[in-house]
Design a protein around this motif. Structure first.
Motif, mmCIF file in Angstrom:
data_model
loop_
_atom_site.group_PDB
_atom_site.id
_atom_site.type_symbol
_atom_site.label_atom_id
_atom_site.label_comp_id
_atom_site.label_asym_id
_atom_site.label_seq_id
_atom_site.Cartn_x
_atom_site.Cartn_y
_atom_site.Cartn_z
ATOM 1 N N UNK A 167 0.818 -1.148 0.061
ATOM 2 C CA UNK A 167 0.195 -0.104 0.010
ATOM 3 C C UNK A 167 0.828 1.058 -0.079
ATOM 4 N N UNK A 168 0.254 2.406 -0.497
ATOM 5 C CA UNK A 168 1.074 3.721 -0.370
ATOM 6 C C UNK A 168 1.509 4.010 0.795
ATOM 7 N N UNK A 169 2.707 4.555 1.003
ATOM 8 C CA UNK A 169 3.048 5.249 2.287
ATOM 9 C C UNK A 169 2.383 6.338 2.530
ATOM 10 N N UNK A 170 2.765 6.960 3.664
ATOM 11 C CA UNK A 170 2.310 8.365 4.188
ATOM 12 C C UNK A 170 2.397 9.463 3.150
ATOM 13 N N UNK B 194 12.484 0.450 2.240
ATOM 14 C CA UNK B 194 11.023 0.850 1.977
ATOM 15 C C UNK B 194 10.522 0.096 0.764
ATOM 16 N N UNK B 195 11.295 -0.085 -0.333
ATOM 17 C CA UNK B 195 11.100 -0.789 -1.619
ATOM 18 C C UNK B 195 12.095 -1.740 -2.048
ATOM 19 N N UNK B 196 11.736 -2.909 -2.703
ATOM 20 C CA UNK B 196 12.524 -3.579 -3.620
ATOM 21 C C UNK B 196 12.268 -3.182 -4.984
ATOM 22 N N UNK C 217 6.846 -1.853 -4.455
ATOM 23 C CA UNK C 217 6.947 -3.460 -3.867
ATOM 24 C C UNK C 217 7.881 -3.507 -2.646
ATOM 25 N N UNK C 218 7.595 -4.133 -1.592
ATOM 26 C CA UNK C 218 8.278 -4.150 -0.424
ATOM 27 C C UNK C 218 8.507 -5.743 -0.379
ATOM 28 N N UNK C 219 8.243 -6.715 -1.127
ATOM 29 C CA UNK C 219 8.437 -8.080 -1.162
ATOM 30 C C UNK C 219 8.367 -8.701 -2.530
ATOM 31 N N UNK C 220 9.359 -9.606 -2.504
ATOM 32 C CA UNK C 220 9.483 -10.479 -3.769
ATOM 33 C C UNK C 220 8.866 -11.808 -3.187
ATOM 34 N N UNK C 221 8.104 -12.452 -4.011
ATOM 35 C CA UNK C 221 7.840 -13.757 -3.529
ATOM 36 C C UNK C 221 8.460 -14.886 -4.605
ATOM 37 N N UNK D 123 15.935 -0.294 -1.465
ATOM 38 C CA UNK D 123 15.994 1.115 -1.086
ATOM 39 C C UNK D 123 15.026 2.083 -1.465
ATOM 40 N N UNK D 124 15.022 3.353 -1.247
ATOM 41 C CA UNK D 124 14.131 4.377 -1.456
ATOM 42 C C UNK D 124 14.180 4.732 -2.964
ATOM 43 N N UNK D 125 13.200 5.551 -3.344
ATOM 44 C CA UNK D 125 12.920 5.924 -4.655
ATOM 45 C C UNK D 125 14.002 6.636 -5.424
#
Length: 163
Positions: free
Chosen positions: A72-75, A99-101, A81-85, A118-120
């Motif tokens: 979900x979008x942060x504040x 914060x992100x993959x 994406x913050x997860x790789x399956x 890392x971050x954007x």
């Protein structure tokens, strides 16, 4: 006693043939953001997920598939994406990073999987895992390691040049 050995050998052969038949030839995400794996035999397996999947990739050896899961979008309203399956050996397991993959890739035919976390807008961290166990094998901070000194498994060298 000989018949027990024969039965065990036949079982082992059947299991190895079943494992070969379970190898994948394709992975895709449907319109609803759900992952599907296509076996070498052509069977389409739906992998249930609670959130939208993107960027599905099949390992070169066909034994694993992986995809990013959108968070979900942060504040600040940033989404990513913050997860790789990783699906392997009949199980889907997660590698998470905040914060992100930003990216992931297979290495050594699929026996390893690496992520760029890392971050954007700034350098992050690259982490290498064993695909079978998800044990972390190596990692480095992109800001601390010059592009020419990054490990062989790194794919960021062309994207994050030192200042």
């Amino acid at each position: 006693m000989a018949w027990i050995r024969i039965a065990l050998a036949a079982s082992a052969l059947a299991l190895s043939l079943q494992a070969e038949a379970a190898a994948f030839k394709d992975v895709y995400v449907d319109d609803a953001g759900q992952v599907h794996l296509v076996t070498a035999a052509g069977k389409d397996l739906h992998i249930a997920g609670k959130r939208s999947a993107i960027n599905p990739q099949l390992a070169p050896d066909g034994n694993s598939a992986a995809w990013l899961v959108m968070a979900p979008a942060d504040a600040k309203g940033e989404a990513g994406a913050n997860e790789v399956r990783l699906y392997r050996d009949g199980k889907a397991r997660a590698i998470k990073c905040e914060p992100f993959i930003r990216d992931f890739w297979f290495w050594k035919g699929g026996s390893r999987i690496a992520i760029d976390c890392g971050g954007s807008h700034f350098a992050g961290r690259e982490i290498l895992y064993d695909s079978a166990t998800l044990k972390q094998l190596e990692s480095f901070d992109q800001a601390m390691v010059p592009a020419e000194k990054r490990p062989e498994w790194s794919s960021s060298s062309d994207r994050y040049q030192p200042d």
